[in-house]
Design a protein around this motif. Structure first.
Motif, PDB file in Angstrom:
ATOM      1  N   LEU A  10       5.785  93.649  33.112  1.00 35.19           N
ATOM      2  CA  LEU A  10       6.871  94.427  34.103  1.00 35.19           C
ATOM      3  C   LEU A  10       6.454  94.440  35.223  1.00 35.19           C
ATOM      4  CD1 LEU A  10       7.183  96.924  31.151  1.00 35.19           C
ATOM      5  CD2 LEU A  10       9.004  95.233  31.975  1.00 35.19           C
ATOM      6  N   ILE A  19       2.687 102.349  32.615  1.00 38.41           N
ATOM      7  CA  ILE A  19       3.150 101.803  31.497  1.00 38.41           C
ATOM      8  C   ILE A  19       2.060 101.411  30.613  1.00 38.41           C
ATOM      9  CG2 ILE A  19       4.305  99.769  30.457  1.00 38.41           C
ATOM     10  CD1 ILE A  19       6.222  99.820  32.966  1.00 38.41           C
ATOM     11  N   VAL A 275       8.075 102.591  28.216  1.00 40.84           N
ATOM     12  CA  VAL A 275       9.005 102.048  29.788  1.00 40.84           C
ATOM     13  C   VAL A 275      10.167 102.835  29.968  1.00 40.84           C
ATOM     14  CG1 VAL A 275      10.297 100.206  30.301  1.00 40.84           C
ATOM     15  CG2 VAL A 275       8.398  99.584  28.861  1.00 40.84           C
ATOM     16  N   PHE A 301      13.595  94.900  34.187  1.00 43.87           N
ATOM     17  CA  PHE A 301      13.218  95.595  32.894  1.00 43.87           C
ATOM     18  C   PHE A 301      13.925  94.989  31.850  1.00 43.87           C
ATOM     19  CE2 PHE A 301      10.675  98.339  35.470  1.00 43.87           C
ATOM     20  CZ  PHE A 301       9.952  99.203  34.767  1.00 43.87           C
TER      21      PHE A 301
END
Length: 429
Positions: A10, A19, A275, A301
């Motif tokens: 990510l 995250i 997330v 994402f």
């Protein structure tokens, strides 16, 4: 490690760090929940889990109304001094909802035919109050991007929830043990979030103005109403399967389905929840200053989340062969097949549902329409299955296909919402 893989795939920098923190705490919290499942299936029976599922179904409607969803607007305001009034409103509505739930629950207990759940309805008013406060402070922590505090609450929830479930199960509390353990899991860590709130004293006005409370209550009333209606529809669409399974089949099938959901949702909770919260905090800022960057982030994402869907696929494939041994008693063998059937819907939920935040676009009515349509399709699925005399297995498999389709629709709706924000931003310039 899985945490590092999530962070590497990510976006880099602060987002990846946040995250990583949330994913690590989520792995610990929900990891404990999954690890103790073989213990719980040996000290509780499927019908006990069925009662928990029905309790969750009933209480969920009151929990939605607890704060009237005013907390959803907390990340949207620029000034903390204004956002705090929304926090106060949430506390007030939680108290009010807890009080008015009492006569409602009395009527439910008197006139309903759900004898298995009646002895536990008295718990719900207390649950409403504490959950409302917890949820409000939780969203405040998201606003402040205090993900370390959020991580601490997750760890606390995992430990206390597991210990409570096991101890109460061993001393033969039956369904009540599962219910209390679930509530402890939901609201543990409240003191940690309260410490965060009081730590930032600059956010707290020296004197509260009643006029401002009334102003923000009216200002966000339409937002709150549409969010609450959407939340009710969302809860119905998520929980109605438990009710319909109990209506068309029996309590054991509900218990099997509940445990299967608990297992197959673990990867989604493990990765998706962390997330989702980080994306929400970032998107609430980007929607105002750079919706084009938000669109880029949205697609990035979703692409990365697709890679992690392989975890759910693998879990679904192996479940029929291993869960029967893991869960212990032979009566739990059916859960492995239910996990396989539900895996498709969980994959689509992870990829498309994780980054869906129509509230930041103030398009809650879109979410409401989507939830209503999903509910209708789920009810229709069960009605057709009853008319055609389908087995629980075929019914649950069909349900998984419906869930998959609806999350794909939700993904398209979010893209449309972002494109509208981009056009509005260009017009304002």
């Amino acid at each position: 490690m899985l945490i590092n893989r999530v962070a590497n795939l990510l976006p880099k920098g602060e987002l990846a760090q946040n995250i990583t923190v949330l994913t690590g705490s989520t792995i610990f919290s929900h990891g404990i929940s999954i690890l103790i499942t073989p213990v719980l299936t040996r000290i509780y029976n499927p019908s006990d889990f069925g009662v928990l599922a029905v309790f969750t179904f009933i209480s969920s409607f009151f929990l939605i109304a607890a704060t009237f969803r005013y907390e959803w607007a907390i990340p949207n305001l620029e000034k903390d001094s204004d956002a705090i009034y929304l926090l106060i409103i949430c506390v007030i509505t939680s108290i009010f909802t807890g009080i008015i739930s009492v006569p409602t629950l009395i009527l439910i207990g008197r006139f309903s035919d759900i004898s298995t759940i009646k002895p536990y309805l008295w718990i719900i008013p207390f649950y409403i109050f504490f959950w409302g406060i917890y949820q409000s402070l939780y969203i405040w922590a998201i606003r402040k991007k205090s993900f370390t505090y959020i991580a601490k609450t997750k760890i606390t929830q995992g430990v206390l929830g597991a210990v409570t479930n096991i101890i109460l199960g061993l001393i033969k509390f039956g369904p009540l043990g599962l219910i209390i353990g679930n509530i402890v899991y939901q609201i543990s860590g409240l003191n940690t979030l309260a410490k965060l709130f009081w730590k930032d004293k600059k956010s707290i006005p020296e004197g509260f103005e009643r006029g401002k409370i009334i102003y923000w209550f009216k200002y966000y009333f339409k937002f709150a109403l549409s969010s609450t209606l959407s939340g009710v529809a969302n809860t119905v669409s998520l929980q109605v399967a438990f009710f319909l399974l109990a209506f068309y089949f029996d309590q054991k099938v509900v218990g099997y389905y509940y445990v299967a959901q608990r297992i197959i949702s673990f990867p989604t909770i493990l990765i998706g929840q962390s997330v989702s919260q980080v994306f929400w905090a970032e998107a609430a800022q980007l929607i105002k200053r750079d919706p084009i960057e938000l669109k880029r982030l949205f697609f990035k994402f979703s692409k990365k989340l697709t890679l992690f869907s392989a975890i759910i696929l693998f879990l679904g494939i192996i479940s029929p062969f291993v869960l029967g041994y893991v869960l212990g008693p032979r009566e739990w063998e059916k859960v492995g097949y239910y996990v396989l059937y539900l895996s498709l819907g969980s994959i689509f939920q992870l990829i498309f549902g994780t980054i869906s935040h129509l509230a930041i676009h103030e398009l809650q009515h879109w979410q409401f329409i989507w939830d209503i349509f999903r509910t209708v399709l789920i009810v229709l699925c069960f009605w057709i299955s009853h008319k055609l005399d389908w087995t629980p297995d075929l019914t649950i498999l069909s349900l998984s296909f419906i869930i998959s389709f609806m999350y794909l629709v939700l993904y398209i709706m979010n893209i449309k919402a972002i494109n509208i924000s981009i056009r509005l931003k260009k017009l304002s310039e």
